[in-house]
Motif scaffolding. Structure first.
Motif, PDB file in Angstrom:
ATOM      1  N   ALA A 118       0.811  -1.213   0.000  1.00 21.09           N
ATOM      2  CA  ALA A 118       0.000   0.000   0.000  1.00 21.09           C
ATOM      3  C   ALA A 118       0.848   1.269   0.000  1.00 21.09           C
ATOM      4  N   GLU A 119       2.145   1.127   0.186  1.00 20.64           N
ATOM      5  CA  GLU A 119       3.041   2.283   0.185  1.00 20.64           C
ATOM      6  C   GLU A 119       2.950   3.025  -1.150  1.00 20.64           C
ATOM      7  N   GLY A 120       2.733   4.336  -1.087  1.00 24.22           N
ATOM      8  CA  GLY A 120       2.672   5.147  -2.289  1.00 24.22           C
ATOM      9  C   GLY A 120       1.314   5.197  -2.959  1.00 24.22           C
ATOM     10  N   ALA A 121       0.308   4.614  -2.321  1.00 20.55           N
ATOM     11  CA  ALA A 121      -1.036   4.631  -2.913  1.00 20.55           C
ATOM     12  C   ALA A 121      -1.592   6.051  -2.912  1.00 20.55           C
ATOM     13  N   THR A 122      -2.282   6.419  -3.983  1.00 20.63           N
ATOM     14  CA  THR A 122      -2.927   7.727  -4.079  1.00 20.63           C
ATOM     15  C   THR A 122      -4.270   7.580  -4.786  1.00 20.63           C
ATOM     16  N   VAL A 123      -5.142   8.523  -4.534  1.00 17.54           N
ATOM     17  CA  VAL A 123      -6.421   8.547  -5.233  1.00 17.54           C
ATOM     18  C   VAL A 123      -6.191   8.751  -6.728  1.00 17.54           C
ATOM     19  N   TRP A 124      -5.178   9.526  -7.073  1.00 18.76           N
ATOM     20  CA  TRP A 124      -4.898   9.816  -8.474  1.00 18.76           C
ATOM     21  C   TRP A 124      -4.539   8.540  -9.235  1.00 18.76           C
ATOM     22  N   LYS A 125      -3.671   7.700  -8.654  1.00 17.49           N
ATOM     23  CA  LYS A 125      -3.336   6.431  -9.297  1.00 17.49           C
ATOM     24  C   LYS A 125      -4.573   5.558  -9.463  1.00 17.49           C
ATOM     25  N   GLN A 126      -5.392   5.539  -8.420  1.00 16.18           N
ATOM     26  CA  GLN A 126      -6.612   4.735  -8.488  1.00 16.18           C
ATOM     27  C   GLN A 126      -7.530   5.237  -9.595  1.00 16.18           C
ATOM     28  N   ALA A 127      -7.625   6.560  -9.719  1.00 18.94           N
ATOM     29  CA  ALA A 127      -8.495   7.149 -10.742  1.00 18.94           C
ATOM     30  C   ALA A 127      -7.987   6.827 -12.147  1.00 18.94           C
ATOM     31  N   ILE A 128      -6.669   6.862 -12.339  1.00 27.01           N
ATOM     32  CA  ILE A 128      -6.110   6.524 -13.653  1.00 27.01           C
ATOM     33  C   ILE A 128      -6.441   5.069 -14.000  1.00 27.01           C
ATOM     34  N   GLY A 129      -6.248   4.171 -13.042  1.00 27.50           N
ATOM     35  CA  GLY A 129      -6.559   2.773 -13.275  1.00 27.50           C
ATOM     36  C   GLY A 129      -8.026   2.552 -13.583  1.00 27.50           C
ATOM     37  N   LEU A 130      -8.895   3.213 -12.816  1.00 29.85           N
ATOM     38  CA  LEU A 130     -10.328   3.093 -13.068  1.00 29.85           C
ATOM     39  C   LEU A 130     -10.690   3.611 -14.453  1.00 29.85           C
ATOM     40  N   GLY A 131     -10.102   4.739 -14.837  1.00 32.23           N
ATOM     41  CA  GLY A 131     -10.374   5.302 -16.149  1.00 32.23           C
ATOM     42  C   GLY A 131      -9.983   4.346 -17.259  1.00 32.23           C
ATOM     43  N   GLY A 132      -8.821   3.713 -17.112  1.00 30.57           N
ATOM     44  CA  GLY A 132      -8.380   2.757 -18.122  1.00 30.57           C
ATOM     45  C   GLY A 132      -9.293   1.540 -18.206  1.00 30.57           C
ATOM     46  N   ALA A 133      -9.653   1.001 -17.043  1.00 33.19           N
ATOM     47  CA  ALA A 133     -10.525  -0.178 -17.022  1.00 33.19           C
ATOM     48  C   ALA A 133     -11.909   0.149 -17.566  1.00 33.19           C
ATOM     49  N   MET A 134     -12.444   1.306 -17.196  1.00 30.87           N
ATOM     50  CA  MET A 134     -13.783   1.692 -17.650  1.00 30.87           C
ATOM     51  C   MET A 134     -13.812   1.927 -19.154  1.00 30.87           C
ATOM     52  N   ALA A 135     -12.783   2.552 -19.687  1.00 28.40           N
ATOM     53  CA  ALA A 135     -12.733   2.815 -21.127  1.00 28.40           C
ATOM     54  C   ALA A 135     -12.640   1.508 -21.912  1.00 28.40           C
ATOM     55  N   TRP A 136     -11.760   0.611 -21.487  1.00 30.37           N
ATOM     56  CA  TRP A 136     -11.615  -0.675 -22.179  1.00 30.37           C
ATOM     57  C   TRP A 136     -12.921  -1.455 -22.112  1.00 30.37           C
ATOM     58  N   SER A 137     -13.525  -1.470 -20.928  1.00 35.59           N
ATOM     59  CA  SER A 137     -14.776  -2.216 -20.750  1.00 35.59           C
ATOM     60  C   SER A 137     -15.890  -1.643 -21.625  1.00 35.59           C
ATOM     61  N   ALA A 138     -16.036  -0.330 -21.633  1.00 38.89           N
ATOM     62  CA  ALA A 138     -17.129   0.298 -22.390  1.00 38.89           C
ATOM     63  C   ALA A 138     -16.974   0.058 -23.888  1.00 38.89           C
ATOM     64  N   VAL A 139     -15.792   0.310 -24.411  1.00 36.90           N
ATOM     65  CA  VAL A 139     -15.562   0.158 -25.853  1.00 36.90           C
ATOM     66  C   VAL A 139     -15.649  -1.310 -26.255  1.00 36.90           C
ATOM     67  N   GLY A 140     -15.001  -2.179 -25.483  1.00 35.17           N
ATOM     68  CA  GLY A 140     -15.024  -3.601 -25.792  1.00 35.17           C
ATOM     69  C   GLY A 140     -16.419  -4.188 -25.715  1.00 35.17           C
ATOM     70  N   THR A 141     -17.190  -3.778 -24.709  1.00 37.03           N
ATOM     71  CA  THR A 141     -18.551  -4.287 -24.561  1.00 37.03           C
ATOM     72  C   THR A 141     -19.433  -3.845 -25.721  1.00 37.03           C
ATOM     73  N   PHE A 142     -19.315  -2.592 -26.113  1.00 40.47           N
ATOM     74  CA  PHE A 142     -20.100  -2.103 -27.257  1.00 40.47           C
ATOM     75  C   PHE A 142     -19.757  -2.884 -28.524  1.00 40.47           C
ATOM     76  N   PHE A 143     -18.473  -3.128 -28.727  1.00 32.13           N
ATOM     77  CA  PHE A 143     -18.036  -3.895 -29.896  1.00 32.13           C
ATOM     78  C   PHE A 143     -18.639  -5.302 -29.885  1.00 32.13           C
ATOM     79  N   VAL A 144     -18.610  -5.950 -28.729  1.00 31.03           N
ATOM     80  CA  VAL A 144     -19.174  -7.295 -28.611  1.00 31.03           C
ATOM     81  C   VAL A 144     -20.680  -7.279 -28.857  1.00 31.03           C
ATOM     82  N   LEU A 145     -21.367  -6.289 -28.318  1.00 30.80           N
ATOM     83  CA  LEU A 145     -22.813  -6.189 -28.521  1.00 30.80           C
ATOM     84  C   LEU A 145     -23.162  -6.002 -29.992  1.00 30.80           C
ATOM     85  N   MET A 146     -22.363  -5.237 -30.715  1.00 25.79           N
ATOM     86  CA  MET A 146     -22.637  -5.046 -32.135  1.00 25.79           C
ATOM     87  C   MET A 146     -22.459  -6.347 -32.913  1.00 25.79           C
ATOM     88  N   ILE A 147     -21.467  -7.137 -32.540  1.00 24.63           N
ATOM     89  CA  ILE A 147     -21.306  -8.444 -33.181  1.00 24.63           C
ATOM     90  C   ILE A 147     -22.544  -9.306 -32.918  1.00 24.63           C
TER      91      ILE A 147
END
Length: 442
Positions: free
Chosen positions: A385-414
């Protein structure tokens, strides 16, 4: 008699089967270690605990989530809803054996390793009784594979709560298949398998981003693309059996001890604090949820209590092994009301039909818990947990949410342009149990 012609498709299937049969021979041979492997240094007590945790996490999907969701739909859709959890288990288990594990936890040379794993362990070739993943050198690799499989199973099953009561079963089968390979496996690798989020220092102890935020965002995309159920906002769509939902909640709660406690990868002090935090946070979240509901609606509901418990379990998941009990209490107490806003207010404000609140609970509480992990992470509990920050967490969440949203839409269109997404209006009114499965509750 002329022998039948072997088609290319049949030949391809035979080739895949032959590769699968070759796996035990590879496993029995002295291992030439793959890039992600180390020799097993067996931790007996840790192995026993993760064996137990694997069973507990599997119980979360069947029968836990199946009953939790099954009780919240209308009676005419109970069988179809349980079928989603069952299908997710079957499909993902086969895919995990074929390619999902190596894409999630394999190691590939070069920058691609930041996003996706290798193909070295297709059909688990190269995995033996004396190999271990480098992340868990004390656990037999087959156990690590099985334990992580249970996480991969429950994630798409959670999404099914968003499209319940209106999707074709054929569409759900194709969706689970493509989504596992295109969305789940890459995000799992990016967070846990050596990818860019893990390297950045994003903390996700047991699946805040990988499981809950990922599933929640995917559920939101599904709800928007499919559109609302026929009669939504007009017809009575109240849960048909809250007793089923209560039993499902209890099974989820017990299983979550393995979900979070097992993510310590051993029988150790981190597992102990993770289990206690997993008891405390959902209790606090239930208090927070019911306090808001009682104030606004003048009556505390059983569904509210149960949903508050699940919201707290979701919220503590990313920080279970990183925060102390005071942090877990505050994460739960804060996340309960936040999830209430997501499940009750937000979807009606924005007019999307998230049938069983996959986004409202798992997405919203998962985001809250991941960000609050950055606030309350304590190196005295876990040095990672050393060095943990809200900013790092937010970056990770942003990356996961973007991949999930785009990938899910692509799968739904198929799915939309192949098998189609929604059942016909008449079939939806009749109920998916009979129209999709030819079965019905009496």
């Amino acid at each position: 008699m002329t022998p039948p012609t072997i088609t290319k498709a049949a030949a391809f299937c035979c080739g895949l089967f032959a590769m699968a049969l070759a796996a035990p021979a590879f496993a029995a041979a002295p291992p030439n270690l793959l890039a992600h492997q180390v020799p097993l240094a067996l931790d007996g007590s840790g192995t026993a605990w993760i064996l137990t945790s694997t069973a507990l996490v599997l119980m979360m999907t069947l029968p836990g989530l199946a009953l939790f969701y099954g009780g919240m739909v209308r009676k005419k859709n109970l069988i179809a809803t349980i079928a989603h959890s069952t299908a997710a288990m079957a499909i993902v288990t086969v895919l995990w054996f074929v390619a999902g594990y190596t894409l999630s936890f394999g190691t590939v040379e070069g920058p691609a390793d930041g996003f996706i794993g290798s193909l070295q362990a297709l059909f688990l070739n190269g995995v033996g009784v004396k190999t271990a993943h480098a992340l868990t050198p004390g656990l037999p690799e087959f156990l690590w594979i099985g334990y992580q499989l249970t996480f991969a199973i429950i994630t798409p099953a959670l999404i099914a709560g968003a499209f319940a009561e209106r999707i074709k079963f054929s569409a759900s089968v194709l969706f689970f298949t493509l989504w596992h390979l295109i969305v789940y496996a890459p995000i799992c690798h990016q967070v846990w398998g050596g990818g860019w989020m893990g390297e950045l220092g994003v903390l996700d102890f047991a699946g805040g981003a990988v499981v809950h935020v990922n599933a929640g965002v995917a559920g939101l995309v599904c709800a928007i693309v499919l559109g609302p159920r026929h009669g939504w906002g007009r017809d009575n769509m109240a849960p048909h059996n809250l007793a089923f939902t209560a039993i499902g909640t209890g099974l989820l709660f017990v299983g979550w001890m393995g979900f979070n406690g097992g993510s310590a990868a051993g029988a150790n002090e981190i597992a102990a604090v993770a289990v206690f935090n997993t008891l405390l946070a959902p209790a606090a979240a239930a208090v927070g949820w019911i306090g808001v509901e009682w104030t606004l609606k003048k009556k505390p509901t059983l569904l509210g209590l149960l949903t508050g418990v699940v919201a707290g379990l979701v919220a503590i998941t990313p920080g279970a092994g990183f925060v102390d009990p005071k942090g877990a209490f505050l994460i739960g107490l804060i996340s309960g009301p936040i999830a209430y806003v997501g499940a009750v207010w937000l979807k009606h404000k924005l007019q999307y039909d998230d049938s069983l609140d996959a986004f409202g609970v798992h997405g919203v509480a998962g985001i809250a818990g991941a960000l609050l992990t950055g606030v309350f992470a304590n190196a005295a509990i876990n040095p990672l947990a050393e060095g943990a920050t809200v900013w790092k967490q937010a970056i990770g969440l942003g990356g996961a949410m973007a991949w999930s949203a785009v990938g899910t839409f692509f799968v739904l269109m198929i799915c939309k342009y192949t098998v189609g997404l929604r059942v016909e209006k008449e079939a939806e009114i009749e109920g998916l149990d009979y129209s999709q499965h030819g079965e019905a509750m009496h």
